[in-house]
Motif scaffolding. Sequence first.
Motif, PDB file in Angstrom:
ATOM      1  N   PRO A  91     -16.851  -9.105  -8.269  1.00 22.57           N
ATOM      2  CA  PRO A  91     -18.147  -8.270  -8.053  1.00 22.57           C
ATOM      3  C   PRO A  91     -19.567  -8.387  -7.422  1.00 22.57           C
ATOM      4  O   PRO A  91     -19.543  -9.503  -8.262  1.00 22.57           O
ATOM      5  CB  PRO A  91     -18.681  -8.093  -9.685  1.00 22.57           C
ATOM      6  N   GLY A  92     -19.506  -7.892  -6.228  1.00 24.21           N
ATOM      7  CA  GLY A  92     -20.554  -8.355  -5.189  1.00 24.21           C
ATOM      8  C   GLY A  92     -20.433  -9.449  -4.887  1.00 24.21           C
ATOM      9  O   GLY A  92     -19.695  -9.924  -4.372  1.00 24.21           O
ATOM     10  N   ASP A  93     -21.106  -9.404  -3.169  1.00 23.83           N
ATOM     11  CA  ASP A  93     -20.527 -10.452  -2.370  1.00 23.83           C
ATOM     12  C   ASP A  93     -22.653 -11.009  -1.995  1.00 23.83           C
ATOM     13  O   ASP A  93     -23.605 -10.845  -2.975  1.00 23.83           O
ATOM     14  CB  ASP A  93     -20.657  -9.627  -0.673  1.00 23.83           C
ATOM     15  N   GLN A 123     -30.449   0.499   4.022  1.00 26.14           N
ATOM     16  CA  GLN A 123     -30.422  -0.077   5.508  1.00 26.14           C
ATOM     17  C   GLN A 123     -30.272  -2.031   6.202  1.00 26.14           C
ATOM     18  O   GLN A 123     -29.686  -1.957   6.417  1.00 26.14           O
ATOM     19  CB  GLN A 123     -31.356   0.954   6.298  1.00 26.14           C
ATOM     20  N   ASP A 124     -31.634  -2.177   5.190  1.00 21.92           N
ATOM     21  CA  ASP A 124     -32.091  -3.386   5.478  1.00 21.92           C
ATOM     22  C   ASP A 124     -30.514  -4.272   5.254  1.00 21.92           C
ATOM     23  O   ASP A 124     -30.517  -5.334   5.622  1.00 21.92           O
ATOM     24  CB  ASP A 124     -33.292  -4.483   4.420  1.00 21.92           C
ATOM     25  N   LEU A 125     -30.118  -4.282   3.057  1.00 22.81           N
ATOM     26  CA  LEU A 125     -28.863  -4.637   2.906  1.00 22.81           C
ATOM     27  C   LEU A 125     -27.179  -4.877   4.096  1.00 22.81           C
ATOM     28  O   LEU A 125     -27.141  -5.868   4.517  1.00 22.81           O
ATOM     29  CB  LEU A 125     -28.286  -3.565   1.677  1.00 22.81           C
ATOM     30  N   ALA A 126     -27.768  -3.206   4.828  1.00 21.61           N
ATOM     31  CA  ALA A 126     -26.249  -3.313   5.818  1.00 21.61           C
ATOM     32  C   ALA A 126     -26.808  -4.211   7.272  1.00 21.61           C
ATOM     33  O   ALA A 126     -25.882  -4.782   7.136  1.00 21.61           O
ATOM     34  CB  ALA A 126     -26.442  -1.596   6.322  1.00 21.61           C
ATOM     35  N   LEU A 154     -19.758  -9.470   7.204  1.00 24.81           N
ATOM     36  CA  LEU A 154     -19.201  -9.014   5.628  1.00 24.81           C
ATOM     37  C   LEU A 154     -19.109  -7.915   6.503  1.00 24.81           C
ATOM     38  O   LEU A 154     -18.708  -7.182   5.257  1.00 24.81           O
ATOM     39  CB  LEU A 154     -20.152  -8.715   4.517  1.00 24.81           C
ATOM     40  N   ASP A 155     -19.119  -6.773   7.697  1.00 23.85           N
ATOM     41  CA  ASP A 155     -18.948  -5.864   7.440  1.00 23.85           C
ATOM     42  C   ASP A 155     -17.710  -5.278   8.525  1.00 23.85           C
ATOM     43  O   ASP A 155     -17.240  -4.102   7.936  1.00 23.85           O
ATOM     44  CB  ASP A 155     -20.674  -4.731   8.158  1.00 23.85           C
ATOM     45  N   GLN A 156     -17.128  -6.416   8.700  1.00 22.80           N
ATOM     46  CA  GLN A 156     -15.540  -6.764   8.821  1.00 22.80           C
ATOM     47  C   GLN A 156     -14.549  -6.410   8.287  1.00 22.80           C
ATOM     48  O   GLN A 156     -14.675  -6.963   7.362  1.00 22.80           O
ATOM     49  CB  GLN A 156     -15.018  -7.575  10.311  1.00 22.80           C
ATOM     50  N   PRO A 157     -13.253  -6.117   9.076  1.00 18.42           N
ATOM     51  CA  PRO A 157     -12.568  -5.800   7.910  1.00 18.42           C
ATOM     52  C   PRO A 157     -11.625  -7.244   7.459  1.00 18.42           C
ATOM     53  O   PRO A 157     -12.394  -8.058   8.352  1.00 18.42           O
ATOM     54  CB  PRO A 157     -11.052  -5.280   8.562  1.00 18.42           C
ATOM     55  N   LEU A 158     -11.325  -7.435   5.506  1.00 13.31           N
ATOM     56  CA  LEU A 158     -10.993  -8.702   5.407  1.00 13.31           C
ATOM     57  C   LEU A 158     -10.246  -9.030   5.954  1.00 13.31           C
ATOM     58  O   LEU A 158     -10.365 -10.899   6.774  1.00 13.31           O
ATOM     59  CB  LEU A 158     -10.120  -8.239   4.214  1.00 13.31           C
TER      60      LEU A 158
END
Lengths: 322, 527
Positions: free
Chosen positions: A34-36, A51-54, A62-66
């Motif tokens: 859990p958690g990144d 929004q800031d977190l994104a 980290l927004d890319q597919p695994l």
Amino acid sequence: MPPKAKFIIKRLLAGVAMLLGLSVLVFLLLRAAPGDPVDAYINPSAAMSPQDLAALRTRFGLDQPLPVQYLAWLRAAITGDLGYSLQGTGDAVLPLVLSHIGPTMLLMGAGIALAVVLGISGGVLGAVRRNGVVDLLLSVVAFLGISSPAFLTALVGLYVFAVRLRLVPTGAMLTPGAPFALGDLLAHLILPAVLLSIGHTALIMRYTRASMLEVLNADYVRTARAKGVPEFSVVARHALRNALLPVVTLIGSTIGLAIGGAVFIESVFNWPGMGLLMVTAVRARDYPVIMGAALVIGAFVLLLNLLTDLAYAAVDPRIKVG
Amino acid sequence: MRRRTVAKLGLSSLLLSATGLTLPAQAQDLRTITGGFDVGPGGMPGNFNPMTATAGFTWLSLYFEPLITYSAELDKFVGLLAKSYEMSADQTSYTFHLVEAKWHDGKPFTAEDVRFTFDLARNAASGSNFAARLSGITGVTTPDAATAVVKLSAPNAGFLDTITKVMMLPAHAMAAIPVADIARNVWWSTTPIGTGPFKFNRYVNGQYVALLANPDYRLGAPKVDRVVNRYFENTAGAVAALRSGEIQFSYVESDDVPNFRADKNFRVIEGNSYVVNYLGFNQEVPLWKDVRVRRAVMHAIDRASIIKSIYGGAALPANCGYVAPAFVPSGLDPYAYDPAAARTLLEQAGWAKINGDKPIALITYYNTPQAANVMAAIQAMLAQVGINVVPRIVDVPTYNATVYAAKPDFNAFPLVYAGLQNGPDPSGINIGLNEKQIPPAGANIMRIRMPTVTTAFDAALAETDAAKRPTRYQAVCKAMNEELPWGTLWVTSRYGVVSNKLKDFTWVPAPAGGPYDAHAERWALAT
């Protein structure tokens, strides 16, 4: 191609495959936790907008597919680039990991060396003075050592020797800001090394004592004594050599246990080794550092195994490689 | 016999050499203050970039400086790199008159540096945490080298509070770094330059950071040659180093305070944490819709007993989201401990039908033994009135992943025990309470939709007249106290311990470590 070279190449190729498997496993385990890194970065009492977190996740990729994230890491790793730490300074992972291996080796080496010297000496003394006062005292010490949990001995040792008696520093590897001095290093090393060695010393002592008692009753020892060989030679040359065989096996497994112990000791004493690095990285979910450290440790273990196999073959002609 | 003697001598000499040889290393010529400046909740070890910092300003402000900062009492703004400032009549323009100062490399600090810093801080591409809060800046002009004018699109009551954390950066040294590379550039941890009383000297990964005195500091050369910030994996390590005399300052947990108070070699600094601990009622689950249930929770918890027995008296009850006296009105409901009243309220609200005795997860990221005791006490007290909470203590990443999830499972956090910084200016908590801040817009993670609270916040945020702000925030406080968007519990004290060898030392347990007017150039060591 000589069989030995063929063997080495085969083992190296298998090692690469194992490292690849290890990297996939660590990558998946990290993502399952859990958690990144961004979740670890946020101070819960200083709220940030999603929004800031994104935006942070985008910056870290980290927004890319695994699969994309893994392949990007792998592509860079093949070229020797293990990425950058996601914490504070954003250090390059490879130099960061390599810089922490030395301190861990130093701490572990010192701890194991102390354990071997003190453990074998105590074990021999206990066997020679069997059921005497010395043996009884050593047995009590050994049982205390075996039964004391590492966290307790570490904290008690820190409190007594560093805080109360002020014989040694409370932590770190060198005095912050001071120029390097061997004495300074030894002063910082001695307490964590001694504390790391306590459990192992006790174990080696018990094994050595038991093994020595068995050997001291053997026929060839009796014969040596009957021939008038001095007692010191009987113990040191005839008995100890044979008694050490099972102890050597134990010492081998001690090295593995010492790695676990070193992680804890490094945290208590702020010793800048792999343990402290990994604990900090896991707490911060610092994916690149955890991946890099696992890979480097894995490569070291595989290499050591290969060298051990080659060494066996070198010292024992009955063992063939290839 | 001879062998035994040799062995004894060998062991003794090993121990003596290991301890004795430290003396040359410790007996240093430089007058050095060593401390655990990043220990505790106000610290952020390993972070060197003030634009990405969410804490750690106690340390960062030793070599970087903002235009204005808070006084050491945290009750007013004082100038640092701005000797004065004024606001335009329409409250959309701030003119800063700069002091004569030099960067650590000897170059003059000018209005161009102010423009460069604000442009960088409001640019999200730089990784700045201030981008959203400074998005109202339309531009920075520099009429002359000693004057900078910041223009806003609309009045912003929180602007001055925000810029206390915006450290000025050198345009001449950083302009060549691409904006996208700035967040994690090696410059921060190798060759940063500021205008503060100390200059960056050295960082040893994970171990310490050293600063050297800036002899040209405009307020006078520091009285010590060096300041070292030692990193500790945990507070216990810092306390051990403090007791052994290796460091002269550290944040400590309240459990350690009695021992230090009893030791004449140390001075304990106590201060308000400015973090109100609260029970967050998740409004996306049907449990807490009725205000009578929320009030029952408050009446069921014996806050005075918890403060006395678990915090040792080192906390104050909080009856709204902040405790600064100017912003808290009189006549708030103290929600006195009254289990009978709590049971009555629950009965009136129909708690048996709402939930009954089904378990409710109470999640928190506070993972100290003290927090575990607090959770256990709350669990026992709520159980007495028929609310069955089950505490779940997790680490920070797990907590954040749960409450900040893009598609949250609201049943995973029906009730949280958390804290939010309020500080000298309460506008900071708007993000967690205003209906307009419900994700993805803000961090109203408990999805609070209470019109009176939102209206009160909007009015307070729009008020830029300093004289009227207390009244506006008193209205917010009153609305919070009545509606209970959170069950506010207490604000704890935080502690720093200073060795008596350290003189003229200023430390304040401010949220995020400050910044505040610490006057580090005056810090001295007893001779």
